[in-house]
Design an enzyme around this catalytic site. Structure first.
Site, PDB file in Angstrom:
ATOM      1  N   ASP A  78       0.812  -1.210   0.000  1.00  0.00           N
ATOM      2  CA  ASP A  78       0.000   0.000   0.000  1.00  0.00           C
ATOM      3  C   ASP A  78       0.849   1.265   0.000  1.00  0.00           C
ATOM      4  O   ASP A  78       0.486   2.264  -0.625  1.00  0.00           O
ATOM      5  CB  ASP A  78      -0.934  -0.005   1.209  1.00  0.00           C
ATOM      6  CG  ASP A  78      -2.050  -1.034   1.073  1.00  0.00           C
ATOM      7  OD1 ASP A  78      -2.401  -1.368  -0.067  1.00  0.00           O
ATOM      8  OD2 ASP A  78      -2.564  -1.495   2.109  1.00  0.00           O
ATOM      9  N   ASN A 152      -4.979   8.999   0.959  1.00  0.00           N
ATOM     10  CA  ASN A 152      -5.589   8.450   2.178  1.00  0.00           C
ATOM     11  C   ASN A 152      -6.019   9.541   3.154  1.00  0.00           C
ATOM     12  O   ASN A 152      -7.204   9.785   3.321  1.00  0.00           O
ATOM     13  CB  ASN A 152      -4.630   7.496   2.883  1.00  0.00           C
ATOM     14  CG  ASN A 152      -4.823   6.055   2.468  1.00  0.00           C
ATOM     15  OD1 ASN A 152      -5.689   5.742   1.660  1.00  0.00           O
ATOM     16  ND2 ASN A 152      -4.024   5.163   3.017  1.00  0.00           N
ATOM     17  N   ASP A 182      -5.405  15.047  20.746  1.00  0.00           N
ATOM     18  CA  ASP A 182      -3.993  14.805  20.427  1.00  0.00           C
ATOM     19  C   ASP A 182      -3.687  15.161  18.981  1.00  0.00           C
ATOM     20  O   ASP A 182      -2.528  15.390  18.622  1.00  0.00           O
ATOM     21  CB  ASP A 182      -3.642  13.335  20.658  1.00  0.00           C
ATOM     22  CG  ASP A 182      -3.454  13.007  22.126  1.00  0.00           C
ATOM     23  OD1 ASP A 182      -3.471  13.935  22.953  1.00  0.00           O
ATOM     24  OD2 ASP A 182      -3.298  11.824  22.444  1.00  0.00           O
ATOM     25  N   THR A 193     -10.468   3.380   5.514  1.00  0.00           N
ATOM     26  CA  THR A 193     -10.123   2.044   6.006  1.00  0.00           C
ATOM     27  C   THR A 193      -8.687   1.990   6.510  1.00  0.00           C
ATOM     28  O   THR A 193      -8.171   0.908   6.781  1.00  0.00           O
ATOM     29  CB  THR A 193     -10.300   0.997   4.888  1.00  0.00           C
ATOM     30  OG1 THR A 193      -9.547   1.394   3.733  1.00  0.00           O
ATOM     31  CG2 THR A 193     -11.767   0.862   4.510  1.00  0.00           C
ATOM     32  N   ALA A 194      -8.057   3.157   6.665  1.00  0.00           N
ATOM     33  CA  ALA A 194      -6.663   3.212   7.128  1.00  0.00           C
ATOM     34  C   ALA A 194      -6.620   3.805   8.538  1.00  0.00           C
ATOM     35  O   ALA A 194      -7.297   3.334   9.446  1.00  0.00           O
ATOM     36  CB  ALA A 194      -5.816   4.002   6.134  1.00  0.00           C
ATOM     37  N   ASN A 251       3.812   9.090   4.650  1.00  0.00           N
ATOM     38  CA  ASN A 251       5.186   9.118   4.143  1.00  0.00           C
ATOM     39  C   ASN A 251       5.642  10.493   3.675  1.00  0.00           C
ATOM     40  O   ASN A 251       6.539  10.616   2.863  1.00  0.00           O
ATOM     41  CB  ASN A 251       5.357   8.103   3.004  1.00  0.00           C
ATOM     42  CG  ASN A 251       4.498   8.408   1.800  1.00  0.00           C
ATOM     43  OD1 ASN A 251       3.969   9.503   1.657  1.00  0.00           O
ATOM     44  ND2 ASN A 251       4.335   7.442   0.923  1.00  0.00           N
TER      45      ASN A 251
END
Length: 305
Positions: A78, A152, A182, A193-194, A251
């Site tokens: 992914d 995402n 937080d 879904t992540a 990332n």
């Protein structure tokens, strides 16, 4: 000469081997092949000494990847798919995603299905699914300081060992709200879904034109996930004295100072994924996340006295 691309995870030996084999096979079939690492779509993290490392969105497009390319294959998990989408979305090149990783929630086929997948794509037996992407921007003194495409989610959160944060958030024309938590997540349906799912957000089927805002560990029973139109602009002001960390798709990231602001909006570019069969989202949820599996306790037969 028809042109295709190969984007692969060059840290995984199996992906490197398959990329080389595919390159040779497609060249023998008369294709102009362009191969590159998915690392080019990873923007990297900022450091205290270099808090902002901006790369304009269009500058991530690799050489030779353009509208003349028929399709590109992605070999990895992914993370590689997310990086590849960021690289090629401005070109409109569709992606055939092959799982050489673990979860592979975003991938279309497994490695042992690659020969059949290639045959289908070369014969034109496929459809294209469009997934919404976001443009995430950070402004410092009203100047654009950082930006990235996002498939995402965008996450804005506190640094380790700092206190809870306050966020002033405006969605479209609606009145701003204050959230103590937080951190906060702005997610697409693909990202539902992540991290958004882990933070308690709802699963949203692809194609539904919405985004969601999710507080991370909120300090209020009233702060819950909010679903809203994906045509609304989201503006976030950090209302606390400490700097925050922003991460996009896990990332890429930068620091966000108290005087900065973050804007999130629907991108004019979409991620295009090659589908070899009609998309079946519920089946993917079942296979990857165990959604909808029966949980029935059957009593053991016991002889009564």
């Amino acid at each position: 000469m028809p042109k295709v691309g190969i984007i692969y995870n060059d840290t995984k030996p199996v992906a490197c081997r398959v990329a080389t084999e595919l390159d040779e096979k497609l060249r023998q079939l008369g294709y102009d092949v362009h191969r590159l690492s998915g690392a080019g779509g990873i923007l990297g993290y900022s450091s205290p000494d270099d808090p902002v490392q901006r790369t304009p969105i269009e500058d991530l497009v690799p050489p030779h990847f353009d509208a003349d390319m028929d399709f590109a294959m992605v070999l990895g998990g992914d993370g590689t798919v997310l990086a590849a989408a960021r690289q090629v979305a401005p070109t409109g090149v569709p992606l055939l995603t092959i799982n050489t990783g673990h979860m592979g929630f975003l991938t279309e086929a497994y490695l042992n299905q690659l020969p059949q997948a290639i045959d289908c794509v070369l014969s034109g037996d496929y459809t294209i699914e469009h997934r919404v992407m976001l443009v995430v921007q950070m402004f410092h003194n009203d100047q654009l300081a950082w930006e990235a495409l996002c498939l995402n989610e965008m996450v804005l959160h506190r640094e380790p060992l700092t206190s809870m944060c306050h966020f002033e958030i405006a969605i479209g024309r609606h009145a701003p709200v204050d959230i103590a938590a937080d951190g906060v997540i702005v997610s697409t349906p693909t990202g539902s879904t992540a991290y958004a799912l882990s933070a308690g957000g709802p699963v949203i089927a692809p194609g539904v034109p919405v985004l969601q805002l999710i507080p991370i560990c909120p300090h209020s029973l009233a702060s819950r996930a909010l679903v809203f139109s994906d045509h609304e602009l989201v503006v976030i002001h950090p209302a606390n004295p400490d700097r925050l960390v922003m991460v996009v798709d896990g990332n890429a990231g930068c620091y966000v100072l108290p005087e900065d602001r973050v804007q999130v909006m629907r991108s004019p570019y979409s991620a295009k994924f090659i589908r070899l069969r009609p998309p079946e989202f519920f089946q993917v949820l079942r296979e990857k996340l165990g959604w909808g599996l029966p949980h029935i306790a059957k009593p053991t037969s016991v002889e009564l006295p």
